[in-house]
Structures are given as structure tokens and as C-alpha cells.
Design a protein around this motif. Structure first.
Motif, PDB file in Angstrom:
ATOM      1  N   ALA A  54      72.613 -19.527   8.502  1.00  0.00           N
ATOM      2  CA  ALA A  54      72.702 -19.132   7.093  1.00  0.00           C
ATOM      3  C   ALA A  54      71.985 -20.186   6.270  1.00  0.00           C
ATOM      4  N   MET A  55      71.084 -19.742   5.416  1.00  0.00           N
ATOM      5  CA  MET A  55      70.221 -20.668   4.697  1.00  0.00           C
ATOM      6  C   MET A  55      70.302 -20.452   3.194  1.00  0.00           C
ATOM      7  N   ASP A  56      69.713 -21.378   2.503  1.00  0.00           N
ATOM      8  CA  ASP A  56      69.615 -21.258   1.058  1.00  0.00           C
ATOM      9  C   ASP A  56      68.753 -20.065   0.665  1.00  0.00           C
ATOM     10  N   ARG A  57      67.891 -19.651   1.562  1.00  0.00           N
ATOM     11  CA  ARG A  57      67.086 -18.462   1.326  1.00  0.00           C
ATOM     12  C   ARG A  57      66.989 -17.672   2.630  1.00  0.00           C
ATOM     13  N   GLY A  58      67.890 -16.693   2.768  1.00  0.00           N
ATOM     14  CA  GLY A  58      67.817 -15.803   3.906  1.00  0.00           C
ATOM     15  C   GLY A  58      68.698 -16.190   5.072  1.00  0.00           C
ATOM     16  N   LEU A  59      68.503 -15.439   6.155  1.00  0.00           N
ATOM     17  CA  LEU A  59      69.227 -15.638   7.407  1.00  0.00           C
ATOM     18  C   LEU A  59      68.215 -15.743   8.547  1.00  0.00           C
ATOM     19  N   ALA A  60      68.642 -16.332   9.639  1.00  0.00           N
ATOM     20  CA  ALA A  60      67.788 -16.397  10.830  1.00  0.00           C
ATOM     21  C   ALA A  60      68.660 -16.234  12.066  1.00  0.00           C
ATOM     22  N   TYR A  61      68.031 -15.724  13.116  1.00  0.00           N
ATOM     23  CA  TYR A  61      68.715 -15.515  14.390  1.00  0.00           C
ATOM     24  C   TYR A  61      67.889 -16.161  15.487  1.00  0.00           C
ATOM     25  N   ILE A  62      68.486 -17.137  16.161  1.00  0.00           N
ATOM     26  CA  ILE A  62      67.813 -17.843  17.253  1.00  0.00           C
ATOM     27  C   ILE A  62      68.338 -17.247  18.552  1.00  0.00           C
ATOM     28  N   ARG A  63      67.509 -16.464  19.206  1.00  0.00           N
ATOM     29  CA  ARG A  63      67.957 -15.727  20.391  1.00  0.00           C
ATOM     30  C   ARG A  63      67.289 -16.279  21.646  1.00  0.00           C
ATOM     31  N   TYR A  64      68.101 -16.488  22.667  1.00  0.00           N
ATOM     32  CA  TYR A  64      67.621 -16.951  23.965  1.00  0.00           C
ATOM     33  C   TYR A  64      67.718 -15.809  24.976  1.00  0.00           C
ATOM     34  N   THR A  65      66.666 -15.636  25.737  1.00  0.00           N
ATOM     35  CA  THR A  65      66.656 -14.649  26.817  1.00  0.00           C
ATOM     36  C   THR A  65      66.379 -15.387  28.117  1.00  0.00           C
ATOM     37  N   ASP A  66      67.269 -15.221  29.070  1.00  0.00           N
ATOM     38  CA  ASP A  66      67.128 -15.945  30.333  1.00  0.00           C
ATOM     39  C   ASP A  66      65.744 -15.719  30.930  1.00  0.00           C
ATOM     40  N   GLY A  67      65.059 -16.817  31.194  1.00  0.00           N
ATOM     41  CA  GLY A  67      63.758 -16.742  31.848  1.00  0.00           C
ATOM     42  C   GLY A  67      62.590 -16.574  30.912  1.00  0.00           C
ATOM     43  N   LEU A  68      62.830 -16.388  29.613  1.00  0.00           N
ATOM     44  CA  LEU A  68      61.734 -16.160  28.677  1.00  0.00           C
ATOM     45  C   LEU A  68      61.668 -17.276  27.644  1.00  0.00           C
ATOM     46  N   SER A  69      60.453 -17.730  27.382  1.00  0.00           N
ATOM     47  CA  SER A  69      60.192 -18.658  26.288  1.00  0.00           C
ATOM     48  C   SER A  69      59.141 -18.026  25.387  1.00  0.00           C
ATOM     49  N   TYR A  70      59.418 -18.041  24.086  1.00  0.00           N
ATOM     50  CA  TYR A  70      58.569 -17.342  23.128  1.00  0.00           C
ATOM     51  C   TYR A  70      57.689 -18.337  22.377  1.00  0.00           C
ATOM     52  N   TYR A  71      56.420 -17.979  22.270  1.00  0.00           N
ATOM     53  CA  TYR A  71      55.466 -18.788  21.529  1.00  0.00           C
ATOM     54  C   TYR A  71      54.718 -17.859  20.571  1.00  0.00           C
ATOM     55  N   ARG A  72      55.024 -18.017  19.311  1.00  0.00           N
ATOM     56  CA  ARG A  72      54.391 -17.153  18.307  1.00  0.00           C
ATOM     57  C   ARG A  72      53.706 -18.016  17.272  1.00  0.00           C
ATOM     58  N   THR A  73      52.628 -17.482  16.758  1.00  0.00           N
ATOM     59  CA  THR A  73      51.944 -18.166  15.679  1.00  0.00           C
ATOM     60  C   THR A  73      52.186 -17.424  14.385  1.00  0.00           C
ATOM     61  N   ALA A  74      52.480 -18.188  13.345  1.00  0.00           N
ATOM     62  CA  ALA A  74      52.722 -17.565  12.039  1.00  0.00           C
ATOM     63  C   ALA A  74      51.433 -17.368  11.271  1.00  0.00           C
ATOM     64  N   ASN A  75      50.321 -17.825  11.840  1.00  0.00           N
ATOM     65  CA  ASN A  75      49.032 -17.704  11.171  1.00  0.00           C
ATOM     66  C   ASN A  75      48.528 -16.270  11.264  1.00  0.00           C
ATOM     67  N   SER A  76      48.374 -15.614  10.103  1.00  0.00           N
ATOM     68  CA  SER A  76      47.962 -14.213  10.100  1.00  0.00           C
ATOM     69  C   SER A  76      46.559 -14.025  10.649  1.00  0.00           C
ATOM     70  N   GLY A  77      45.761 -15.069  10.643  1.00  0.00           N
ATOM     71  CA  GLY A  77      44.397 -14.945  11.142  1.00  0.00           C
ATOM     72  C   GLY A  77      44.250 -15.366  12.589  1.00  0.00           C
ATOM     73  N   SER A  78      45.374 -15.582  13.271  1.00  0.00           N
ATOM     74  CA  SER A  78      45.299 -16.032  14.651  1.00  0.00           C
ATOM     75  C   SER A  78      44.778 -14.923  15.550  1.00  0.00           C
ATOM     76  N   SER A  79      44.292 -15.319  16.699  1.00  0.00           N
ATOM     77  CA  SER A  79      43.671 -14.370  17.623  1.00  0.00           C
ATOM     78  C   SER A  79      44.708 -13.831  18.609  1.00  0.00           C
ATOM     79  N   ALA A  80      44.412 -12.653  19.166  1.00  0.00           N
ATOM     80  CA  ALA A  80      45.267 -12.051  20.178  1.00  0.00           C
ATOM     81  C   ALA A  80      44.988 -12.682  21.534  1.00  0.00           C
ATOM     82  N   VAL A  81      46.037 -12.777  22.375  1.00  0.00           N
ATOM     83  CA  VAL A  81      45.917 -13.402  23.693  1.00  0.00           C
ATOM     84  C   VAL A  81      45.661 -12.306  24.722  1.00  0.00           C
TER      85      VAL A  81
END
Length: 941
Positions: A308-335
């Protein structure tokens, strides 16, 4: 060579180690106010036994079942700073000058009850509640001034001179700091000072967490985190203290499953820390969160973290065996592809090849460390390591990436290259290069590059089977099986398999090598080559394995027995050895609002345990050593309410009784919730057996509605699914729509009575009609008879009238003639005085006088008159007894409307005598002067 391979294996082992369970990279979902439709600021978090989440928000209590969000405003105070969840039915909240409880009613909605009435008036002025805890039958409401103990009947107030900071729960104990003072333990409604905590005087203690079996971590707002062993305070980790210094440590939780701590700050987001105080992850606005001011942290039933934040909410979810790497840059390239090579992670994108040392895979901000390999700008399709050399299929051709990251272009093909693979055919080592427009075969012994010209269809992929056959996948026409000649410069023969030849085959077929076997995929069906019939036939094992999977796009082999199957939204790790096929793991990528690359979905296998799932904005790293894909058990949906009617005025059914719905309320809305719907990426499917023929598509919703259902008994089935062919048991709701009023037994009885009545009335009416008809016929006959009689009577009357008229005329004429004759005789006698004639004259005169006697004439006249006017004289005599016989005779003449002269002649009187008689008669009859005498007698029958 062996040393280089050994070093590579060591590097891979190190990468696997660095991606250990404790340092797994979660997937973080942010919720802005336009998503949950409430205020920006969220103060507190709770969860009930069904997995439904609750948030204390600036404008009320916010609820989310994972499908939808709903806000419950506070009646007396907008803000909800603190909350505690007792159950799905009861939640306690507190805010500015307000405390109370929410209870769920029959509609499934929360209704608020204020508890201020248990306290003296104005006792909560200027108080705000910051923490609420449920301890058995007691509920603790903590403000900076007091702690109120609510036992469901009364409210007790606890106070200390300087007031309280924050009431915190650690294990099963409740600790609170006196403002800038020592700690107190709250137990059985009493506060007891904890010896030795005077050490904390002058600080603000905001975090108290368990550490080991009987020790505690105590953190202050200035960033110091101490280990407290009931006697001493020992600084936990200097580096951590330095990092937290000046960041305003505000809250914290301990995650037992991960054996890590989460520390929320007001200025720098969330830190994930191991048991030694080392920072594992730092989540903040630059890499994941939408805000750095953390007001509350909460671990849910799935061991994931809500923020719970001063602006909004967030959910930190863990999935066994998975690590997520995302870029917030809208101009980033697809992998598009990736590989591990020489201790580096190389990522191929639509903008070129990027690399970073393997150690950076520990960092959520790994994308900021990526470096472009010069000369690789453009579309990258694939990587292939052959004999320690790294080849790259690129839009500019086949590139070799050297250890110093320089680029060498091979073979001068002058065309984009999809892929290169190596094989041994006819005991000769070759390389097969698939380009945009041609297929090339490279003889590795001679270095000769030969373009295969016989097949003109564009080739998209190729595989080599154990017999040395080359299977070619065309862009849109099917499959070719080819055999090279001895010189390796042409196909000795080739055979086509496809829709042009066999209409049972899909138009487009893809070729893959799975567990050493060539398989084909098209239209979501698998095929294998049958050597006996020289044809492609359905593969029953794989088709049965993936029967519930739609839109399969690609197969990627992992090792000799395992492979990845990729659909448009999910990935599946499956086992296949030619005898057994089964799915071992499945992940719904789109459920995380992530996207595979449309039309080029891919997973790059880094080694037997590591695979990189390519995304359009980042990637997911899968570690099979840490994945725990067990049989998934999904709880059935919970029924919340059944609403009937088309508007809010409708009613809610009692779920503890059979549901009977009146026909006029035959629009039925069923509300439900799914346990841990959000954490488990769950959807809902439903089937109304008497209406729907198939299950609905998976949807994110918490209610369904059926409008204007006809009468009958219905069975509604609900089930939850994760979109990966895992389903919960069905929740079954049975209800009955009562028949409309015109189909009830009472209506049928009424209809029966009405029908009988109608038949009786119809019978009666028909009888009446027949009787009336008969009467009419009889009356008609009687009327006809009466008309005949009337005509006869009329004729008789006319005859009587004629007779009276004739008789009267005769008498009058006779009398006139006699009088005339008498006058003549008298005149002759007067003139002739002869005595002999005198007797004659007298005799004639007597004769005339005797014939002039009217009495006999009157008798005859009156007889005829009485026959026509039967009671005339009687009526007159009764009405006027003074009338004489002559008067009656005059009356009869007047009745016949005779004129005065005729009357005088008839009565043998003079006209004047008649006039006098008329005058006397008017007086006897008492007639008015204006009244006509003749008209008077015409009215008398």
C-alpha cells in the motif's frame, strides 16, 4: 577445448546458483486509482479466508476479489487508516475520529456499524486510529492517545502518559512503543513495560519482527535495525543501516516461506532482505513500483506481497521457477532469442544483439546494464553455438559473434538468415542455412556453399532425421522430405506432403525435432511420418496430451525427452519419448499482462535447466531446478448472493433455503467469489444446464445474470480455472422459477371454475335464446293471429261504423224526407180547404207523424253505437251522474263527430234546441270555455 567447456559449465552453474530460490525475481503489478476507482493513498491491507483483499483507503474501505474492485465509503468519516479482518463476514476499521465494524448482509455487501456509541460523547475528538488487531474475543483499536479494547459488548480504554506510537504484532504478542519511550507488551487488556527497552528512548520504533525462535528485529525510522534477545540490542547489518539511513523506515513483514524480510520506507520503496540483513531486491519507482512512499506491507495466503503506497497499490508475486525481467521503457525492443556464451547473457532483439555479464541477472535493473554489440543493429532471429563459435541469424545475413564482441559476416549470402543448424549426412558434416529466399548447404570439409534450387517454395525451417532425410518447412505449402546427393550440391530426390496432395492435412505445417523424432504441427494437431505408408499421420499421444490447448504456435526442444510448447498466451513444458506424452508445467503468460511476440513466439533454451521466455518487452527466466509444478488444486467458487428482479428493488434469496423465485422476478443475478483469484490468475466459467449447451469462455467477473428465464428448475454450475486446463470442482446452485400466475394450480382451478361457469352460462344463454326464439315465434304467431283478429275487428268496426253511418244517414234522410213531405202536405192542406180531403190530409199527416217517431230509430242507433263503443254510456254515467237520456244521446252524436244540423235532424229537434242542449251539456261536464266539446268525447272510450 575441454578447458573452455569446463569454464562454460562452471559459469552456467554460477548463473543457476545466482538465480536461487531466495533471489528469485518476482513479477510486480501496479494498480493506479483508475484501476481500483478510489483515492490514491492506501493505508492498510487485510485478507479474509476466501482470499478477498481489503484496503484502507482515503475515501473508504476498498475490496477486491481478484475479479473486480468495490469501494465502501465510511458513513461518518471518509478515511480508513486501519483495518483488521476477522472473517469474510466481519471487518473492523478505524479512521479519523471513527471506529466501527462492517458486517456482510444477505446481498453479499458490507454494511457499517459505528462503535462510537459505546464511548462517552466527544471522547474521540482529534483521535485517529492507526492499527487494529484481533486477539481472540478482543479487538484492539490503537490511536496515538489510547488503545480501546472492544469485547463485542463494551469498550475499555487503555492509556499511558505520553501516548502510543504503533501497536505491532510479533508472533502472538502485541508490542507498542510509548512515544519516544520504551516498549510495552499488551496482554489480557493490560500494558506491561518490557525491561531493557529504555534503549529505544528518543527513537520512533515502526518495525518489530520475529528473528529466529525467540529473538526480535526492531527497526527505527532512522534506519537502524537491531537484533533484540530480551537483554541486548545488537545492530543487525551495518550496510543495511547505511542503506536505510535517511529513507524513513516505515513498516516491515517477515515472509516465512522465502525466509526473507520486506522493509518499506517512505522515501525509497521496498527492500527485500535475507536473514543476514543482505539486500536481495530493491523495489522502487525507478524499476518497478509507481511510488516510493510505502504505508503498509502484507503477505497474502500465496506468500506474495501486497504494497500500500501513497499513490496506488502494488502486488509482488513470486512464481516457483520463474524470474521476471521487464523494461519500463516504452521504446525498448522485443526479445526474439537469447543464449549464454562465455559468461555473458546475450539477448537478440529487433534492434540488435545486447549482452551483459551473467552476474547482472541478479539485478531487477538488468536492462540498464545491457550493451549493444556494434554491427548487429537490425532484426535478430536466432543464436546457435557450434564448436564454441556463436552464430547469429540476422536480417543482414549469417553473423559470427567473436569473444571480443566483434562481428564477422559469413558466406556472403546476401539475404537475411533465419537459422543455421549442423548435421551429419552420408558421413559428412554439413551446415544447413535457412534464409529468406533460399536454402543453403555448407560442406564443412570443403567450405563449399551450395544453394538448393530444385524447390522454389520459400523455406522457413528445416530439420534432419536419424536417417539423414532433410525435412523442409515451407512458408505456406506444406512439407518436403529431401535427400542430398553424394556431392551435397543438390537434392537427389524430394517428396511433397501437404494439403495439395492430401486434403486431410492442414494448409500450413511446421516441422520440429522432439526427443530425436520428427513431428509436424498444423491447425493445433500433431502429425508423425509413417514410413510404411509414406504419409503423415495423426500423432495420438501428443494430440491427446494437448487436446485442451488452443492456438499452439511453436515447439522448442529442451533435451532428449523434454520440450516447450508455446501457444498464443501460454507456455507448456512437456515430456515425450515416443510412448508417453504429458504436460509437466504450464504458465499463462497473458494472465500477467505480458505478451509473447505475435507470429514469432519463442523460448530460448540456455541449458537443461534454464530457459528464457521471449516477450515483447523483456523476458522470463525459467529454472526447472526450482519449479514446483505439482497437481494444482483450485477451490470451487463461493456463492455470495442470488438477486432476483431487473432492478435494485428486487430481493435477495436466502442461501440457506431452497431458492424459489417468483415469475415476475425471473431475471436472476448470481454473485460469487473465487479463493485467491488474483494471486492464482484464476478465471470463472459457468454453465446453466437448462439454457447453455457449453461452458462459457474463461472470464474475469464475479457475477452473472440471466434475464427473463421461463418457469422451471435450473442448475447453474460455476468453476474456476487458471486457463491451463486446471479446473476447480463445480459449485452448483439450484433454483426454481415459479410459474406465472396464469400457470398455477389455483389459476387452473379458477380456469376450470370459469370454464364450467362459462359452459353453464352458455347453456343457460342458449336455452334462454331458444326459449326467447320460441317465445318470439309464439308471439309472432300470436301477433299474426292478433293481426288477423285485429283486421277482423277492424273490419267489424269499419262495418259497424259503416252501419252506424248508414243507419244514421238513413234516419236523417228519412226524417228529412218525412218532414219535407209533411211540409208539403201541410202546405197543400192549407191551400186546399175541401172537406172531403181533410180526412185524407189527417190520415197522411198521422202517417207521416208516426213515421217521424224517432224512438225506434234511437233504439236502433244506440244498439249499433253500443256495439262499437261498449262502455261509453256507462263511463259517462259513472263520471257524470246528472246526465239525462237526451244528454246521453247528444253525447253519442258528438262522439261520432256529427255536426249540429245532423244531430238536430236525428233528434227531431231544431238547430237552436241542439245548441241550447250543447250549452247545458258543457255545464254538466264542467268544461272550460276553450275546451272543444267534440274533442272531449273523442278521448272517452
Amino acid at each position: 577445448m575441454n578447458l573452455q567447456r569446463h569454464i562454460s559449465l562452471v559459469c552456467l552453474f554460477l548463473l543457476v546458483a545466482c538465480l536461487s530460490y531466495a533471489n528469485q525475481k518476482p513479477y510486480i503489478i501496479n494498480f493506479a486509482r483508475d484501476k481500483y476507482h478510489a483515492a490514491n493513498k492506501n493505508w492498510s491491507i487485510g485478507q479474509d479466508e476466501r482470499g478477498i483483499m481489503y484496503f484502507g483507503n482515503d475515501i473508504g474501505l476498498l475490496e477486491s476479489d481478484g475479479m473486480e474492485w468495490e469501494l465502501f465509503p465510511m458513513p461518518n468519516s471518509l478515511i480508513v487508516r486501519a483495518l483488521a479482518v476477522e472473517s469474510h463476514q466481519t471487518i473492523y476499521t478505524g479512521g479519523a475520529e471513527e471506529l466501527g465494524r462492517w458486517d456482510r448482509d444477505q446481498s453479499g455487501r458490507l454494511k457499517y456499524t459505528s462503535l462510537k456509541g459505546l464511548l462517552p460523547a466527544k471522547s474521540l475528538d482529534n483521535e485517529s486510529f492507526w492499527r487494529i488487531w484481533i486477539d481472540g474475543n478482543n479487538v484492539y483499536y490503537q490511536s496515538f492517545s489510547n488503545i480501546y479494547v472492544y469485547n463485542h459488548k463494551t469498550m475499555q480504554k487503555l492509556s499511558i502518559p505520553k501516548g502510543f506510537l504503533l501497536l505491532l504484532k510479533v508472533r502472538d504478542e502485541y508490542w507498542v512503543q510509548e512515544i519516544y519511550g520504551p516498549l510495552y507488551r499488551l496482554k489480557d487488556g493490560k500494558l506491561n513495560k518490557i525491561e531493557g527497552t529504555e534503549f529505544l528512548e528518543g527513537t520512533t520504533t515502526r518495525v518489530i519482527l520475529p528473528y529466529g525462535k525467540d529473538r526480535y528485529l526492531i527497526g527505527t525510522s532512522t534506519g537502524e535495525v537491531y537484533i533484540y534477545d530480551h537483554k541486548n540490542f545488537i545492530l543487525w547489518n551495518n550496510a543495511l543501516t547505511n542503506q536505510l539511513g535517511g529513507q524513513e523506515l516505515n513498516c516491515g513483514i517477515f515472509c516465512a516461506k522465502r525466509n526473507t524480510y520486506y522493509l518499506g520506507t517512505q522515501l525509497s520503496g521496498v527492500y527485500e532482505v535475507d536473514i543476514n540483513g543482505n539486500i536481495l531486491n530493491h523495489f522502487y519507482s525507478a524499476n518497478s513500483l509507481q511510488n516510493n512512499t510505502i504505508l503498509s506491507l502484507y503477505e497474502d495466503h500465496r506468500n506474495n506481497i501486497w504494497v500500500a503506497m501513497d499513490r496506488g497499490l502494488a502486488y509482488i508475486r513470486y512464481t516457483d521457477g520463474l524470474s521476471y525481467y521487464r523494461t519500463a521503457n516504452s521504446g525498448s525492443s522485443a526479445v526474439y532469442a537469447a543464449t549464454l556464451w562465455n559468461g555473458n547473457l546475450l539477448i537478440g532483439t529487433n534492434q540488435g544483439v545486447y549482452y551483459t555479464p551473467k552476474e547482472n541477472a541478479n539485478d531487477l535493473e538488468m536492462f540498464s546494464s545491457l550493451k549493444l554489440i556494434e554491427g548487429t543493429q537490425g532484426q535478430v532471429w536466432s543464436f546457435q553455438e557450434i564448436d564454441g563459435r556463436l552464430f547469429c541469424g540476422h536480417n543482414n545475413g549469417l553473423l559470427e559473434i567473436r569473444p571480443n564482441f566483434s562481428i564477422k559476416q559469413l558466406y556472403r549470402i546476401n539475404s537475411g538468415v533465419f537459422r543455421i543448424l549442423e548435421a551429419t549426412i552420408n558421413d559428412k558434416l554439413i551446415q544447413i542455412i535457412i534464409t529468406y529466399n533460399k536454402l543453403y548447404i555448407v560442406n564443412k570439409e570443403t567450405g563449399q556453399v551450395n544453394a538448393m534450387q530444385q524447390i522454389t517454395d520459400p523455406i522457413q525451417d528445416a530439420e534432419v532425421d536419424h536417417l539423414g532425410n532433410i525435412w523442409l518447412e515451407t512458408v505456406s505449402r506444406g512439407i518436403y522430405k529431401c535427400r542430398l546427393n553424394e556431392e551435397l550440391n543438390a537434392f537427389r530426390y524430394y517428396t511433397y506432403y501437404g494439403n495439395d496432395k492430401d486434403k486431410e492435412l492442414p494448409v500450413h505445417l511446421q516441422v520440429y525435432k522432439v526427443s530425436g523424432r520428427i513431428i509436424f504441427l498444423g491447425d493445433n494437431r500433431f502429425f508423425s511420418y509413417n514410413e510404411t505408408s509414406d504419409s503423415l499421420q495423426s500423432n495420438p499421444l501428443l494430440n491427446e496430451c494437448f487436446k485442451n490447448v488452443n492456438n499452439l504456435k511453436r515447439i522448442v526442444p529442451i533435451n532428449s525427452q523434454e520440450s516447450w510448447a508455446i501457444s498464443s498466451s501460454s507456455v507448456y513444458r512437456f515430456f515425450y519419448d515416443g510412448y508417453i506424452a504429458r504436460i509437466k508445467e504450464a504458465y499463462n503468460v497473458e494472465a500477467d499482462n505480458l505478451s509473447l511476440i505475435t507470429a514469432f513466439e519463442n523460448i530460448s533454451v540456455l541449458n537443461d535447466s534454464l530457459s528464457l521466455i521471449c516477450l515483447d518487452a523483456g523476458f522470463i527466466l525459467h529454472n526447472s531446478m526450482h519449479s514446483k509444478q505439482q497437481s494444482i488444486k483450485i477451490s470451487p467458487p463461493n456463492l455470495e448472493f442470488v438477486h432476483t428482479g431487473r432492478d435494485l428493488n428486487g430481493g435477495y434469496a436466502d442461501l440457506n433455503k431452497p431458492i424459489q423465485i417468483p415469475y415476475e422476478d425471473n431475471t436472476v443475478t448470481v454473485g460469487f467469489s473465487v479463493n485467491d483469484a488474483f494471486a492464482g490468475n484464476l478465471f470463472i466459467e459457468y454453465l446453466l444446464e437448462e439454457v447453455d449447451s457449453t461452458w462459457s469462455q474463461p472470464e474475469l467477473r464475479n457475477s452473472i445474470s440471466y434475464a427473463r428465464l421461463p418457469q422451471g428448475t435450473y442448475t447453474l454450475r460455476l468453476r474456476a480455472t487458471d486457463g491451463l486446463n486446471n479446473y476447480s470442482p463445480d459449485t452448483i446452485i439450484r433454483f426454481e422459477i415459479s410459474p406465472p400466475w396464469y400457470r398455477t394450480i389455483w389459476w387452473y382451478l379458477t380456469c376450470g371454475l370459469l370454464t364450467i361457469s362459462a359452459l353453464f352460462i352458455t347453456f343457460w344463454l342458449m336455452k334462454k335464446r331458444l326459449q326467447t326464439k320460441h317465445l318470439r315465434r309464439m308471439k309472432a304467431q300470436e301477433a299474426a293471429h292478433l293481426r288477423t283478429l285485429n283486421e277482423q275487428l277492424q273490419n267489424e268496426i269499419e262495418e259497424k261504423n259503416a252501419e252506424i253511418f248508414t243507419q244514421t244517414s238513413f234516419i236523417i234522410r228519412k226524417n228529412e224526407l218525412i218532414l219535407k213531405l209533411k211540409e208539403i202536405v201541410d202546405e197543400v192542406c192549407t191551400k186546399n180547404t175541401q172537406k172531403p180531403l181533410i180526412p185524407l190530409y189527417q190520415k197522411i199527416n198521422n202517417l207521416l207523424t208516426n213515421n217521424l217517431d224517432t224512438e225506434d230509430d234511437w233504439k236502433m242507433f244506440l244498439i249499433k253505437f253500443e256495439q262499437k263503443h261498449h262502455n261509453f254510456f256507462k263511463t259517462l254515467k259513472e263520471a257524470y251522474p246528472l246526465l239525462t237520456t237526451n244528454d246521453l244521446r247528444l253525447c253519442a252524436c258528438l262522439k261520432l263527430n256529427m255536426d249540429t244540423k245532423d244531430i238536430a235532424s236525428l233528434m227531431n229537434l231544431s238547430v237552436r234546441a241542439i245548441e241550447n242542449n250543447r250549452y247545458r251539456l258543457r255545464k254538466k261536464l264542467n268544461l272550460q270555455p276553450t275546451q272543444n266539446l267534440n274533442e272531449f268525447f273523442l278521448t272517452i272510450d
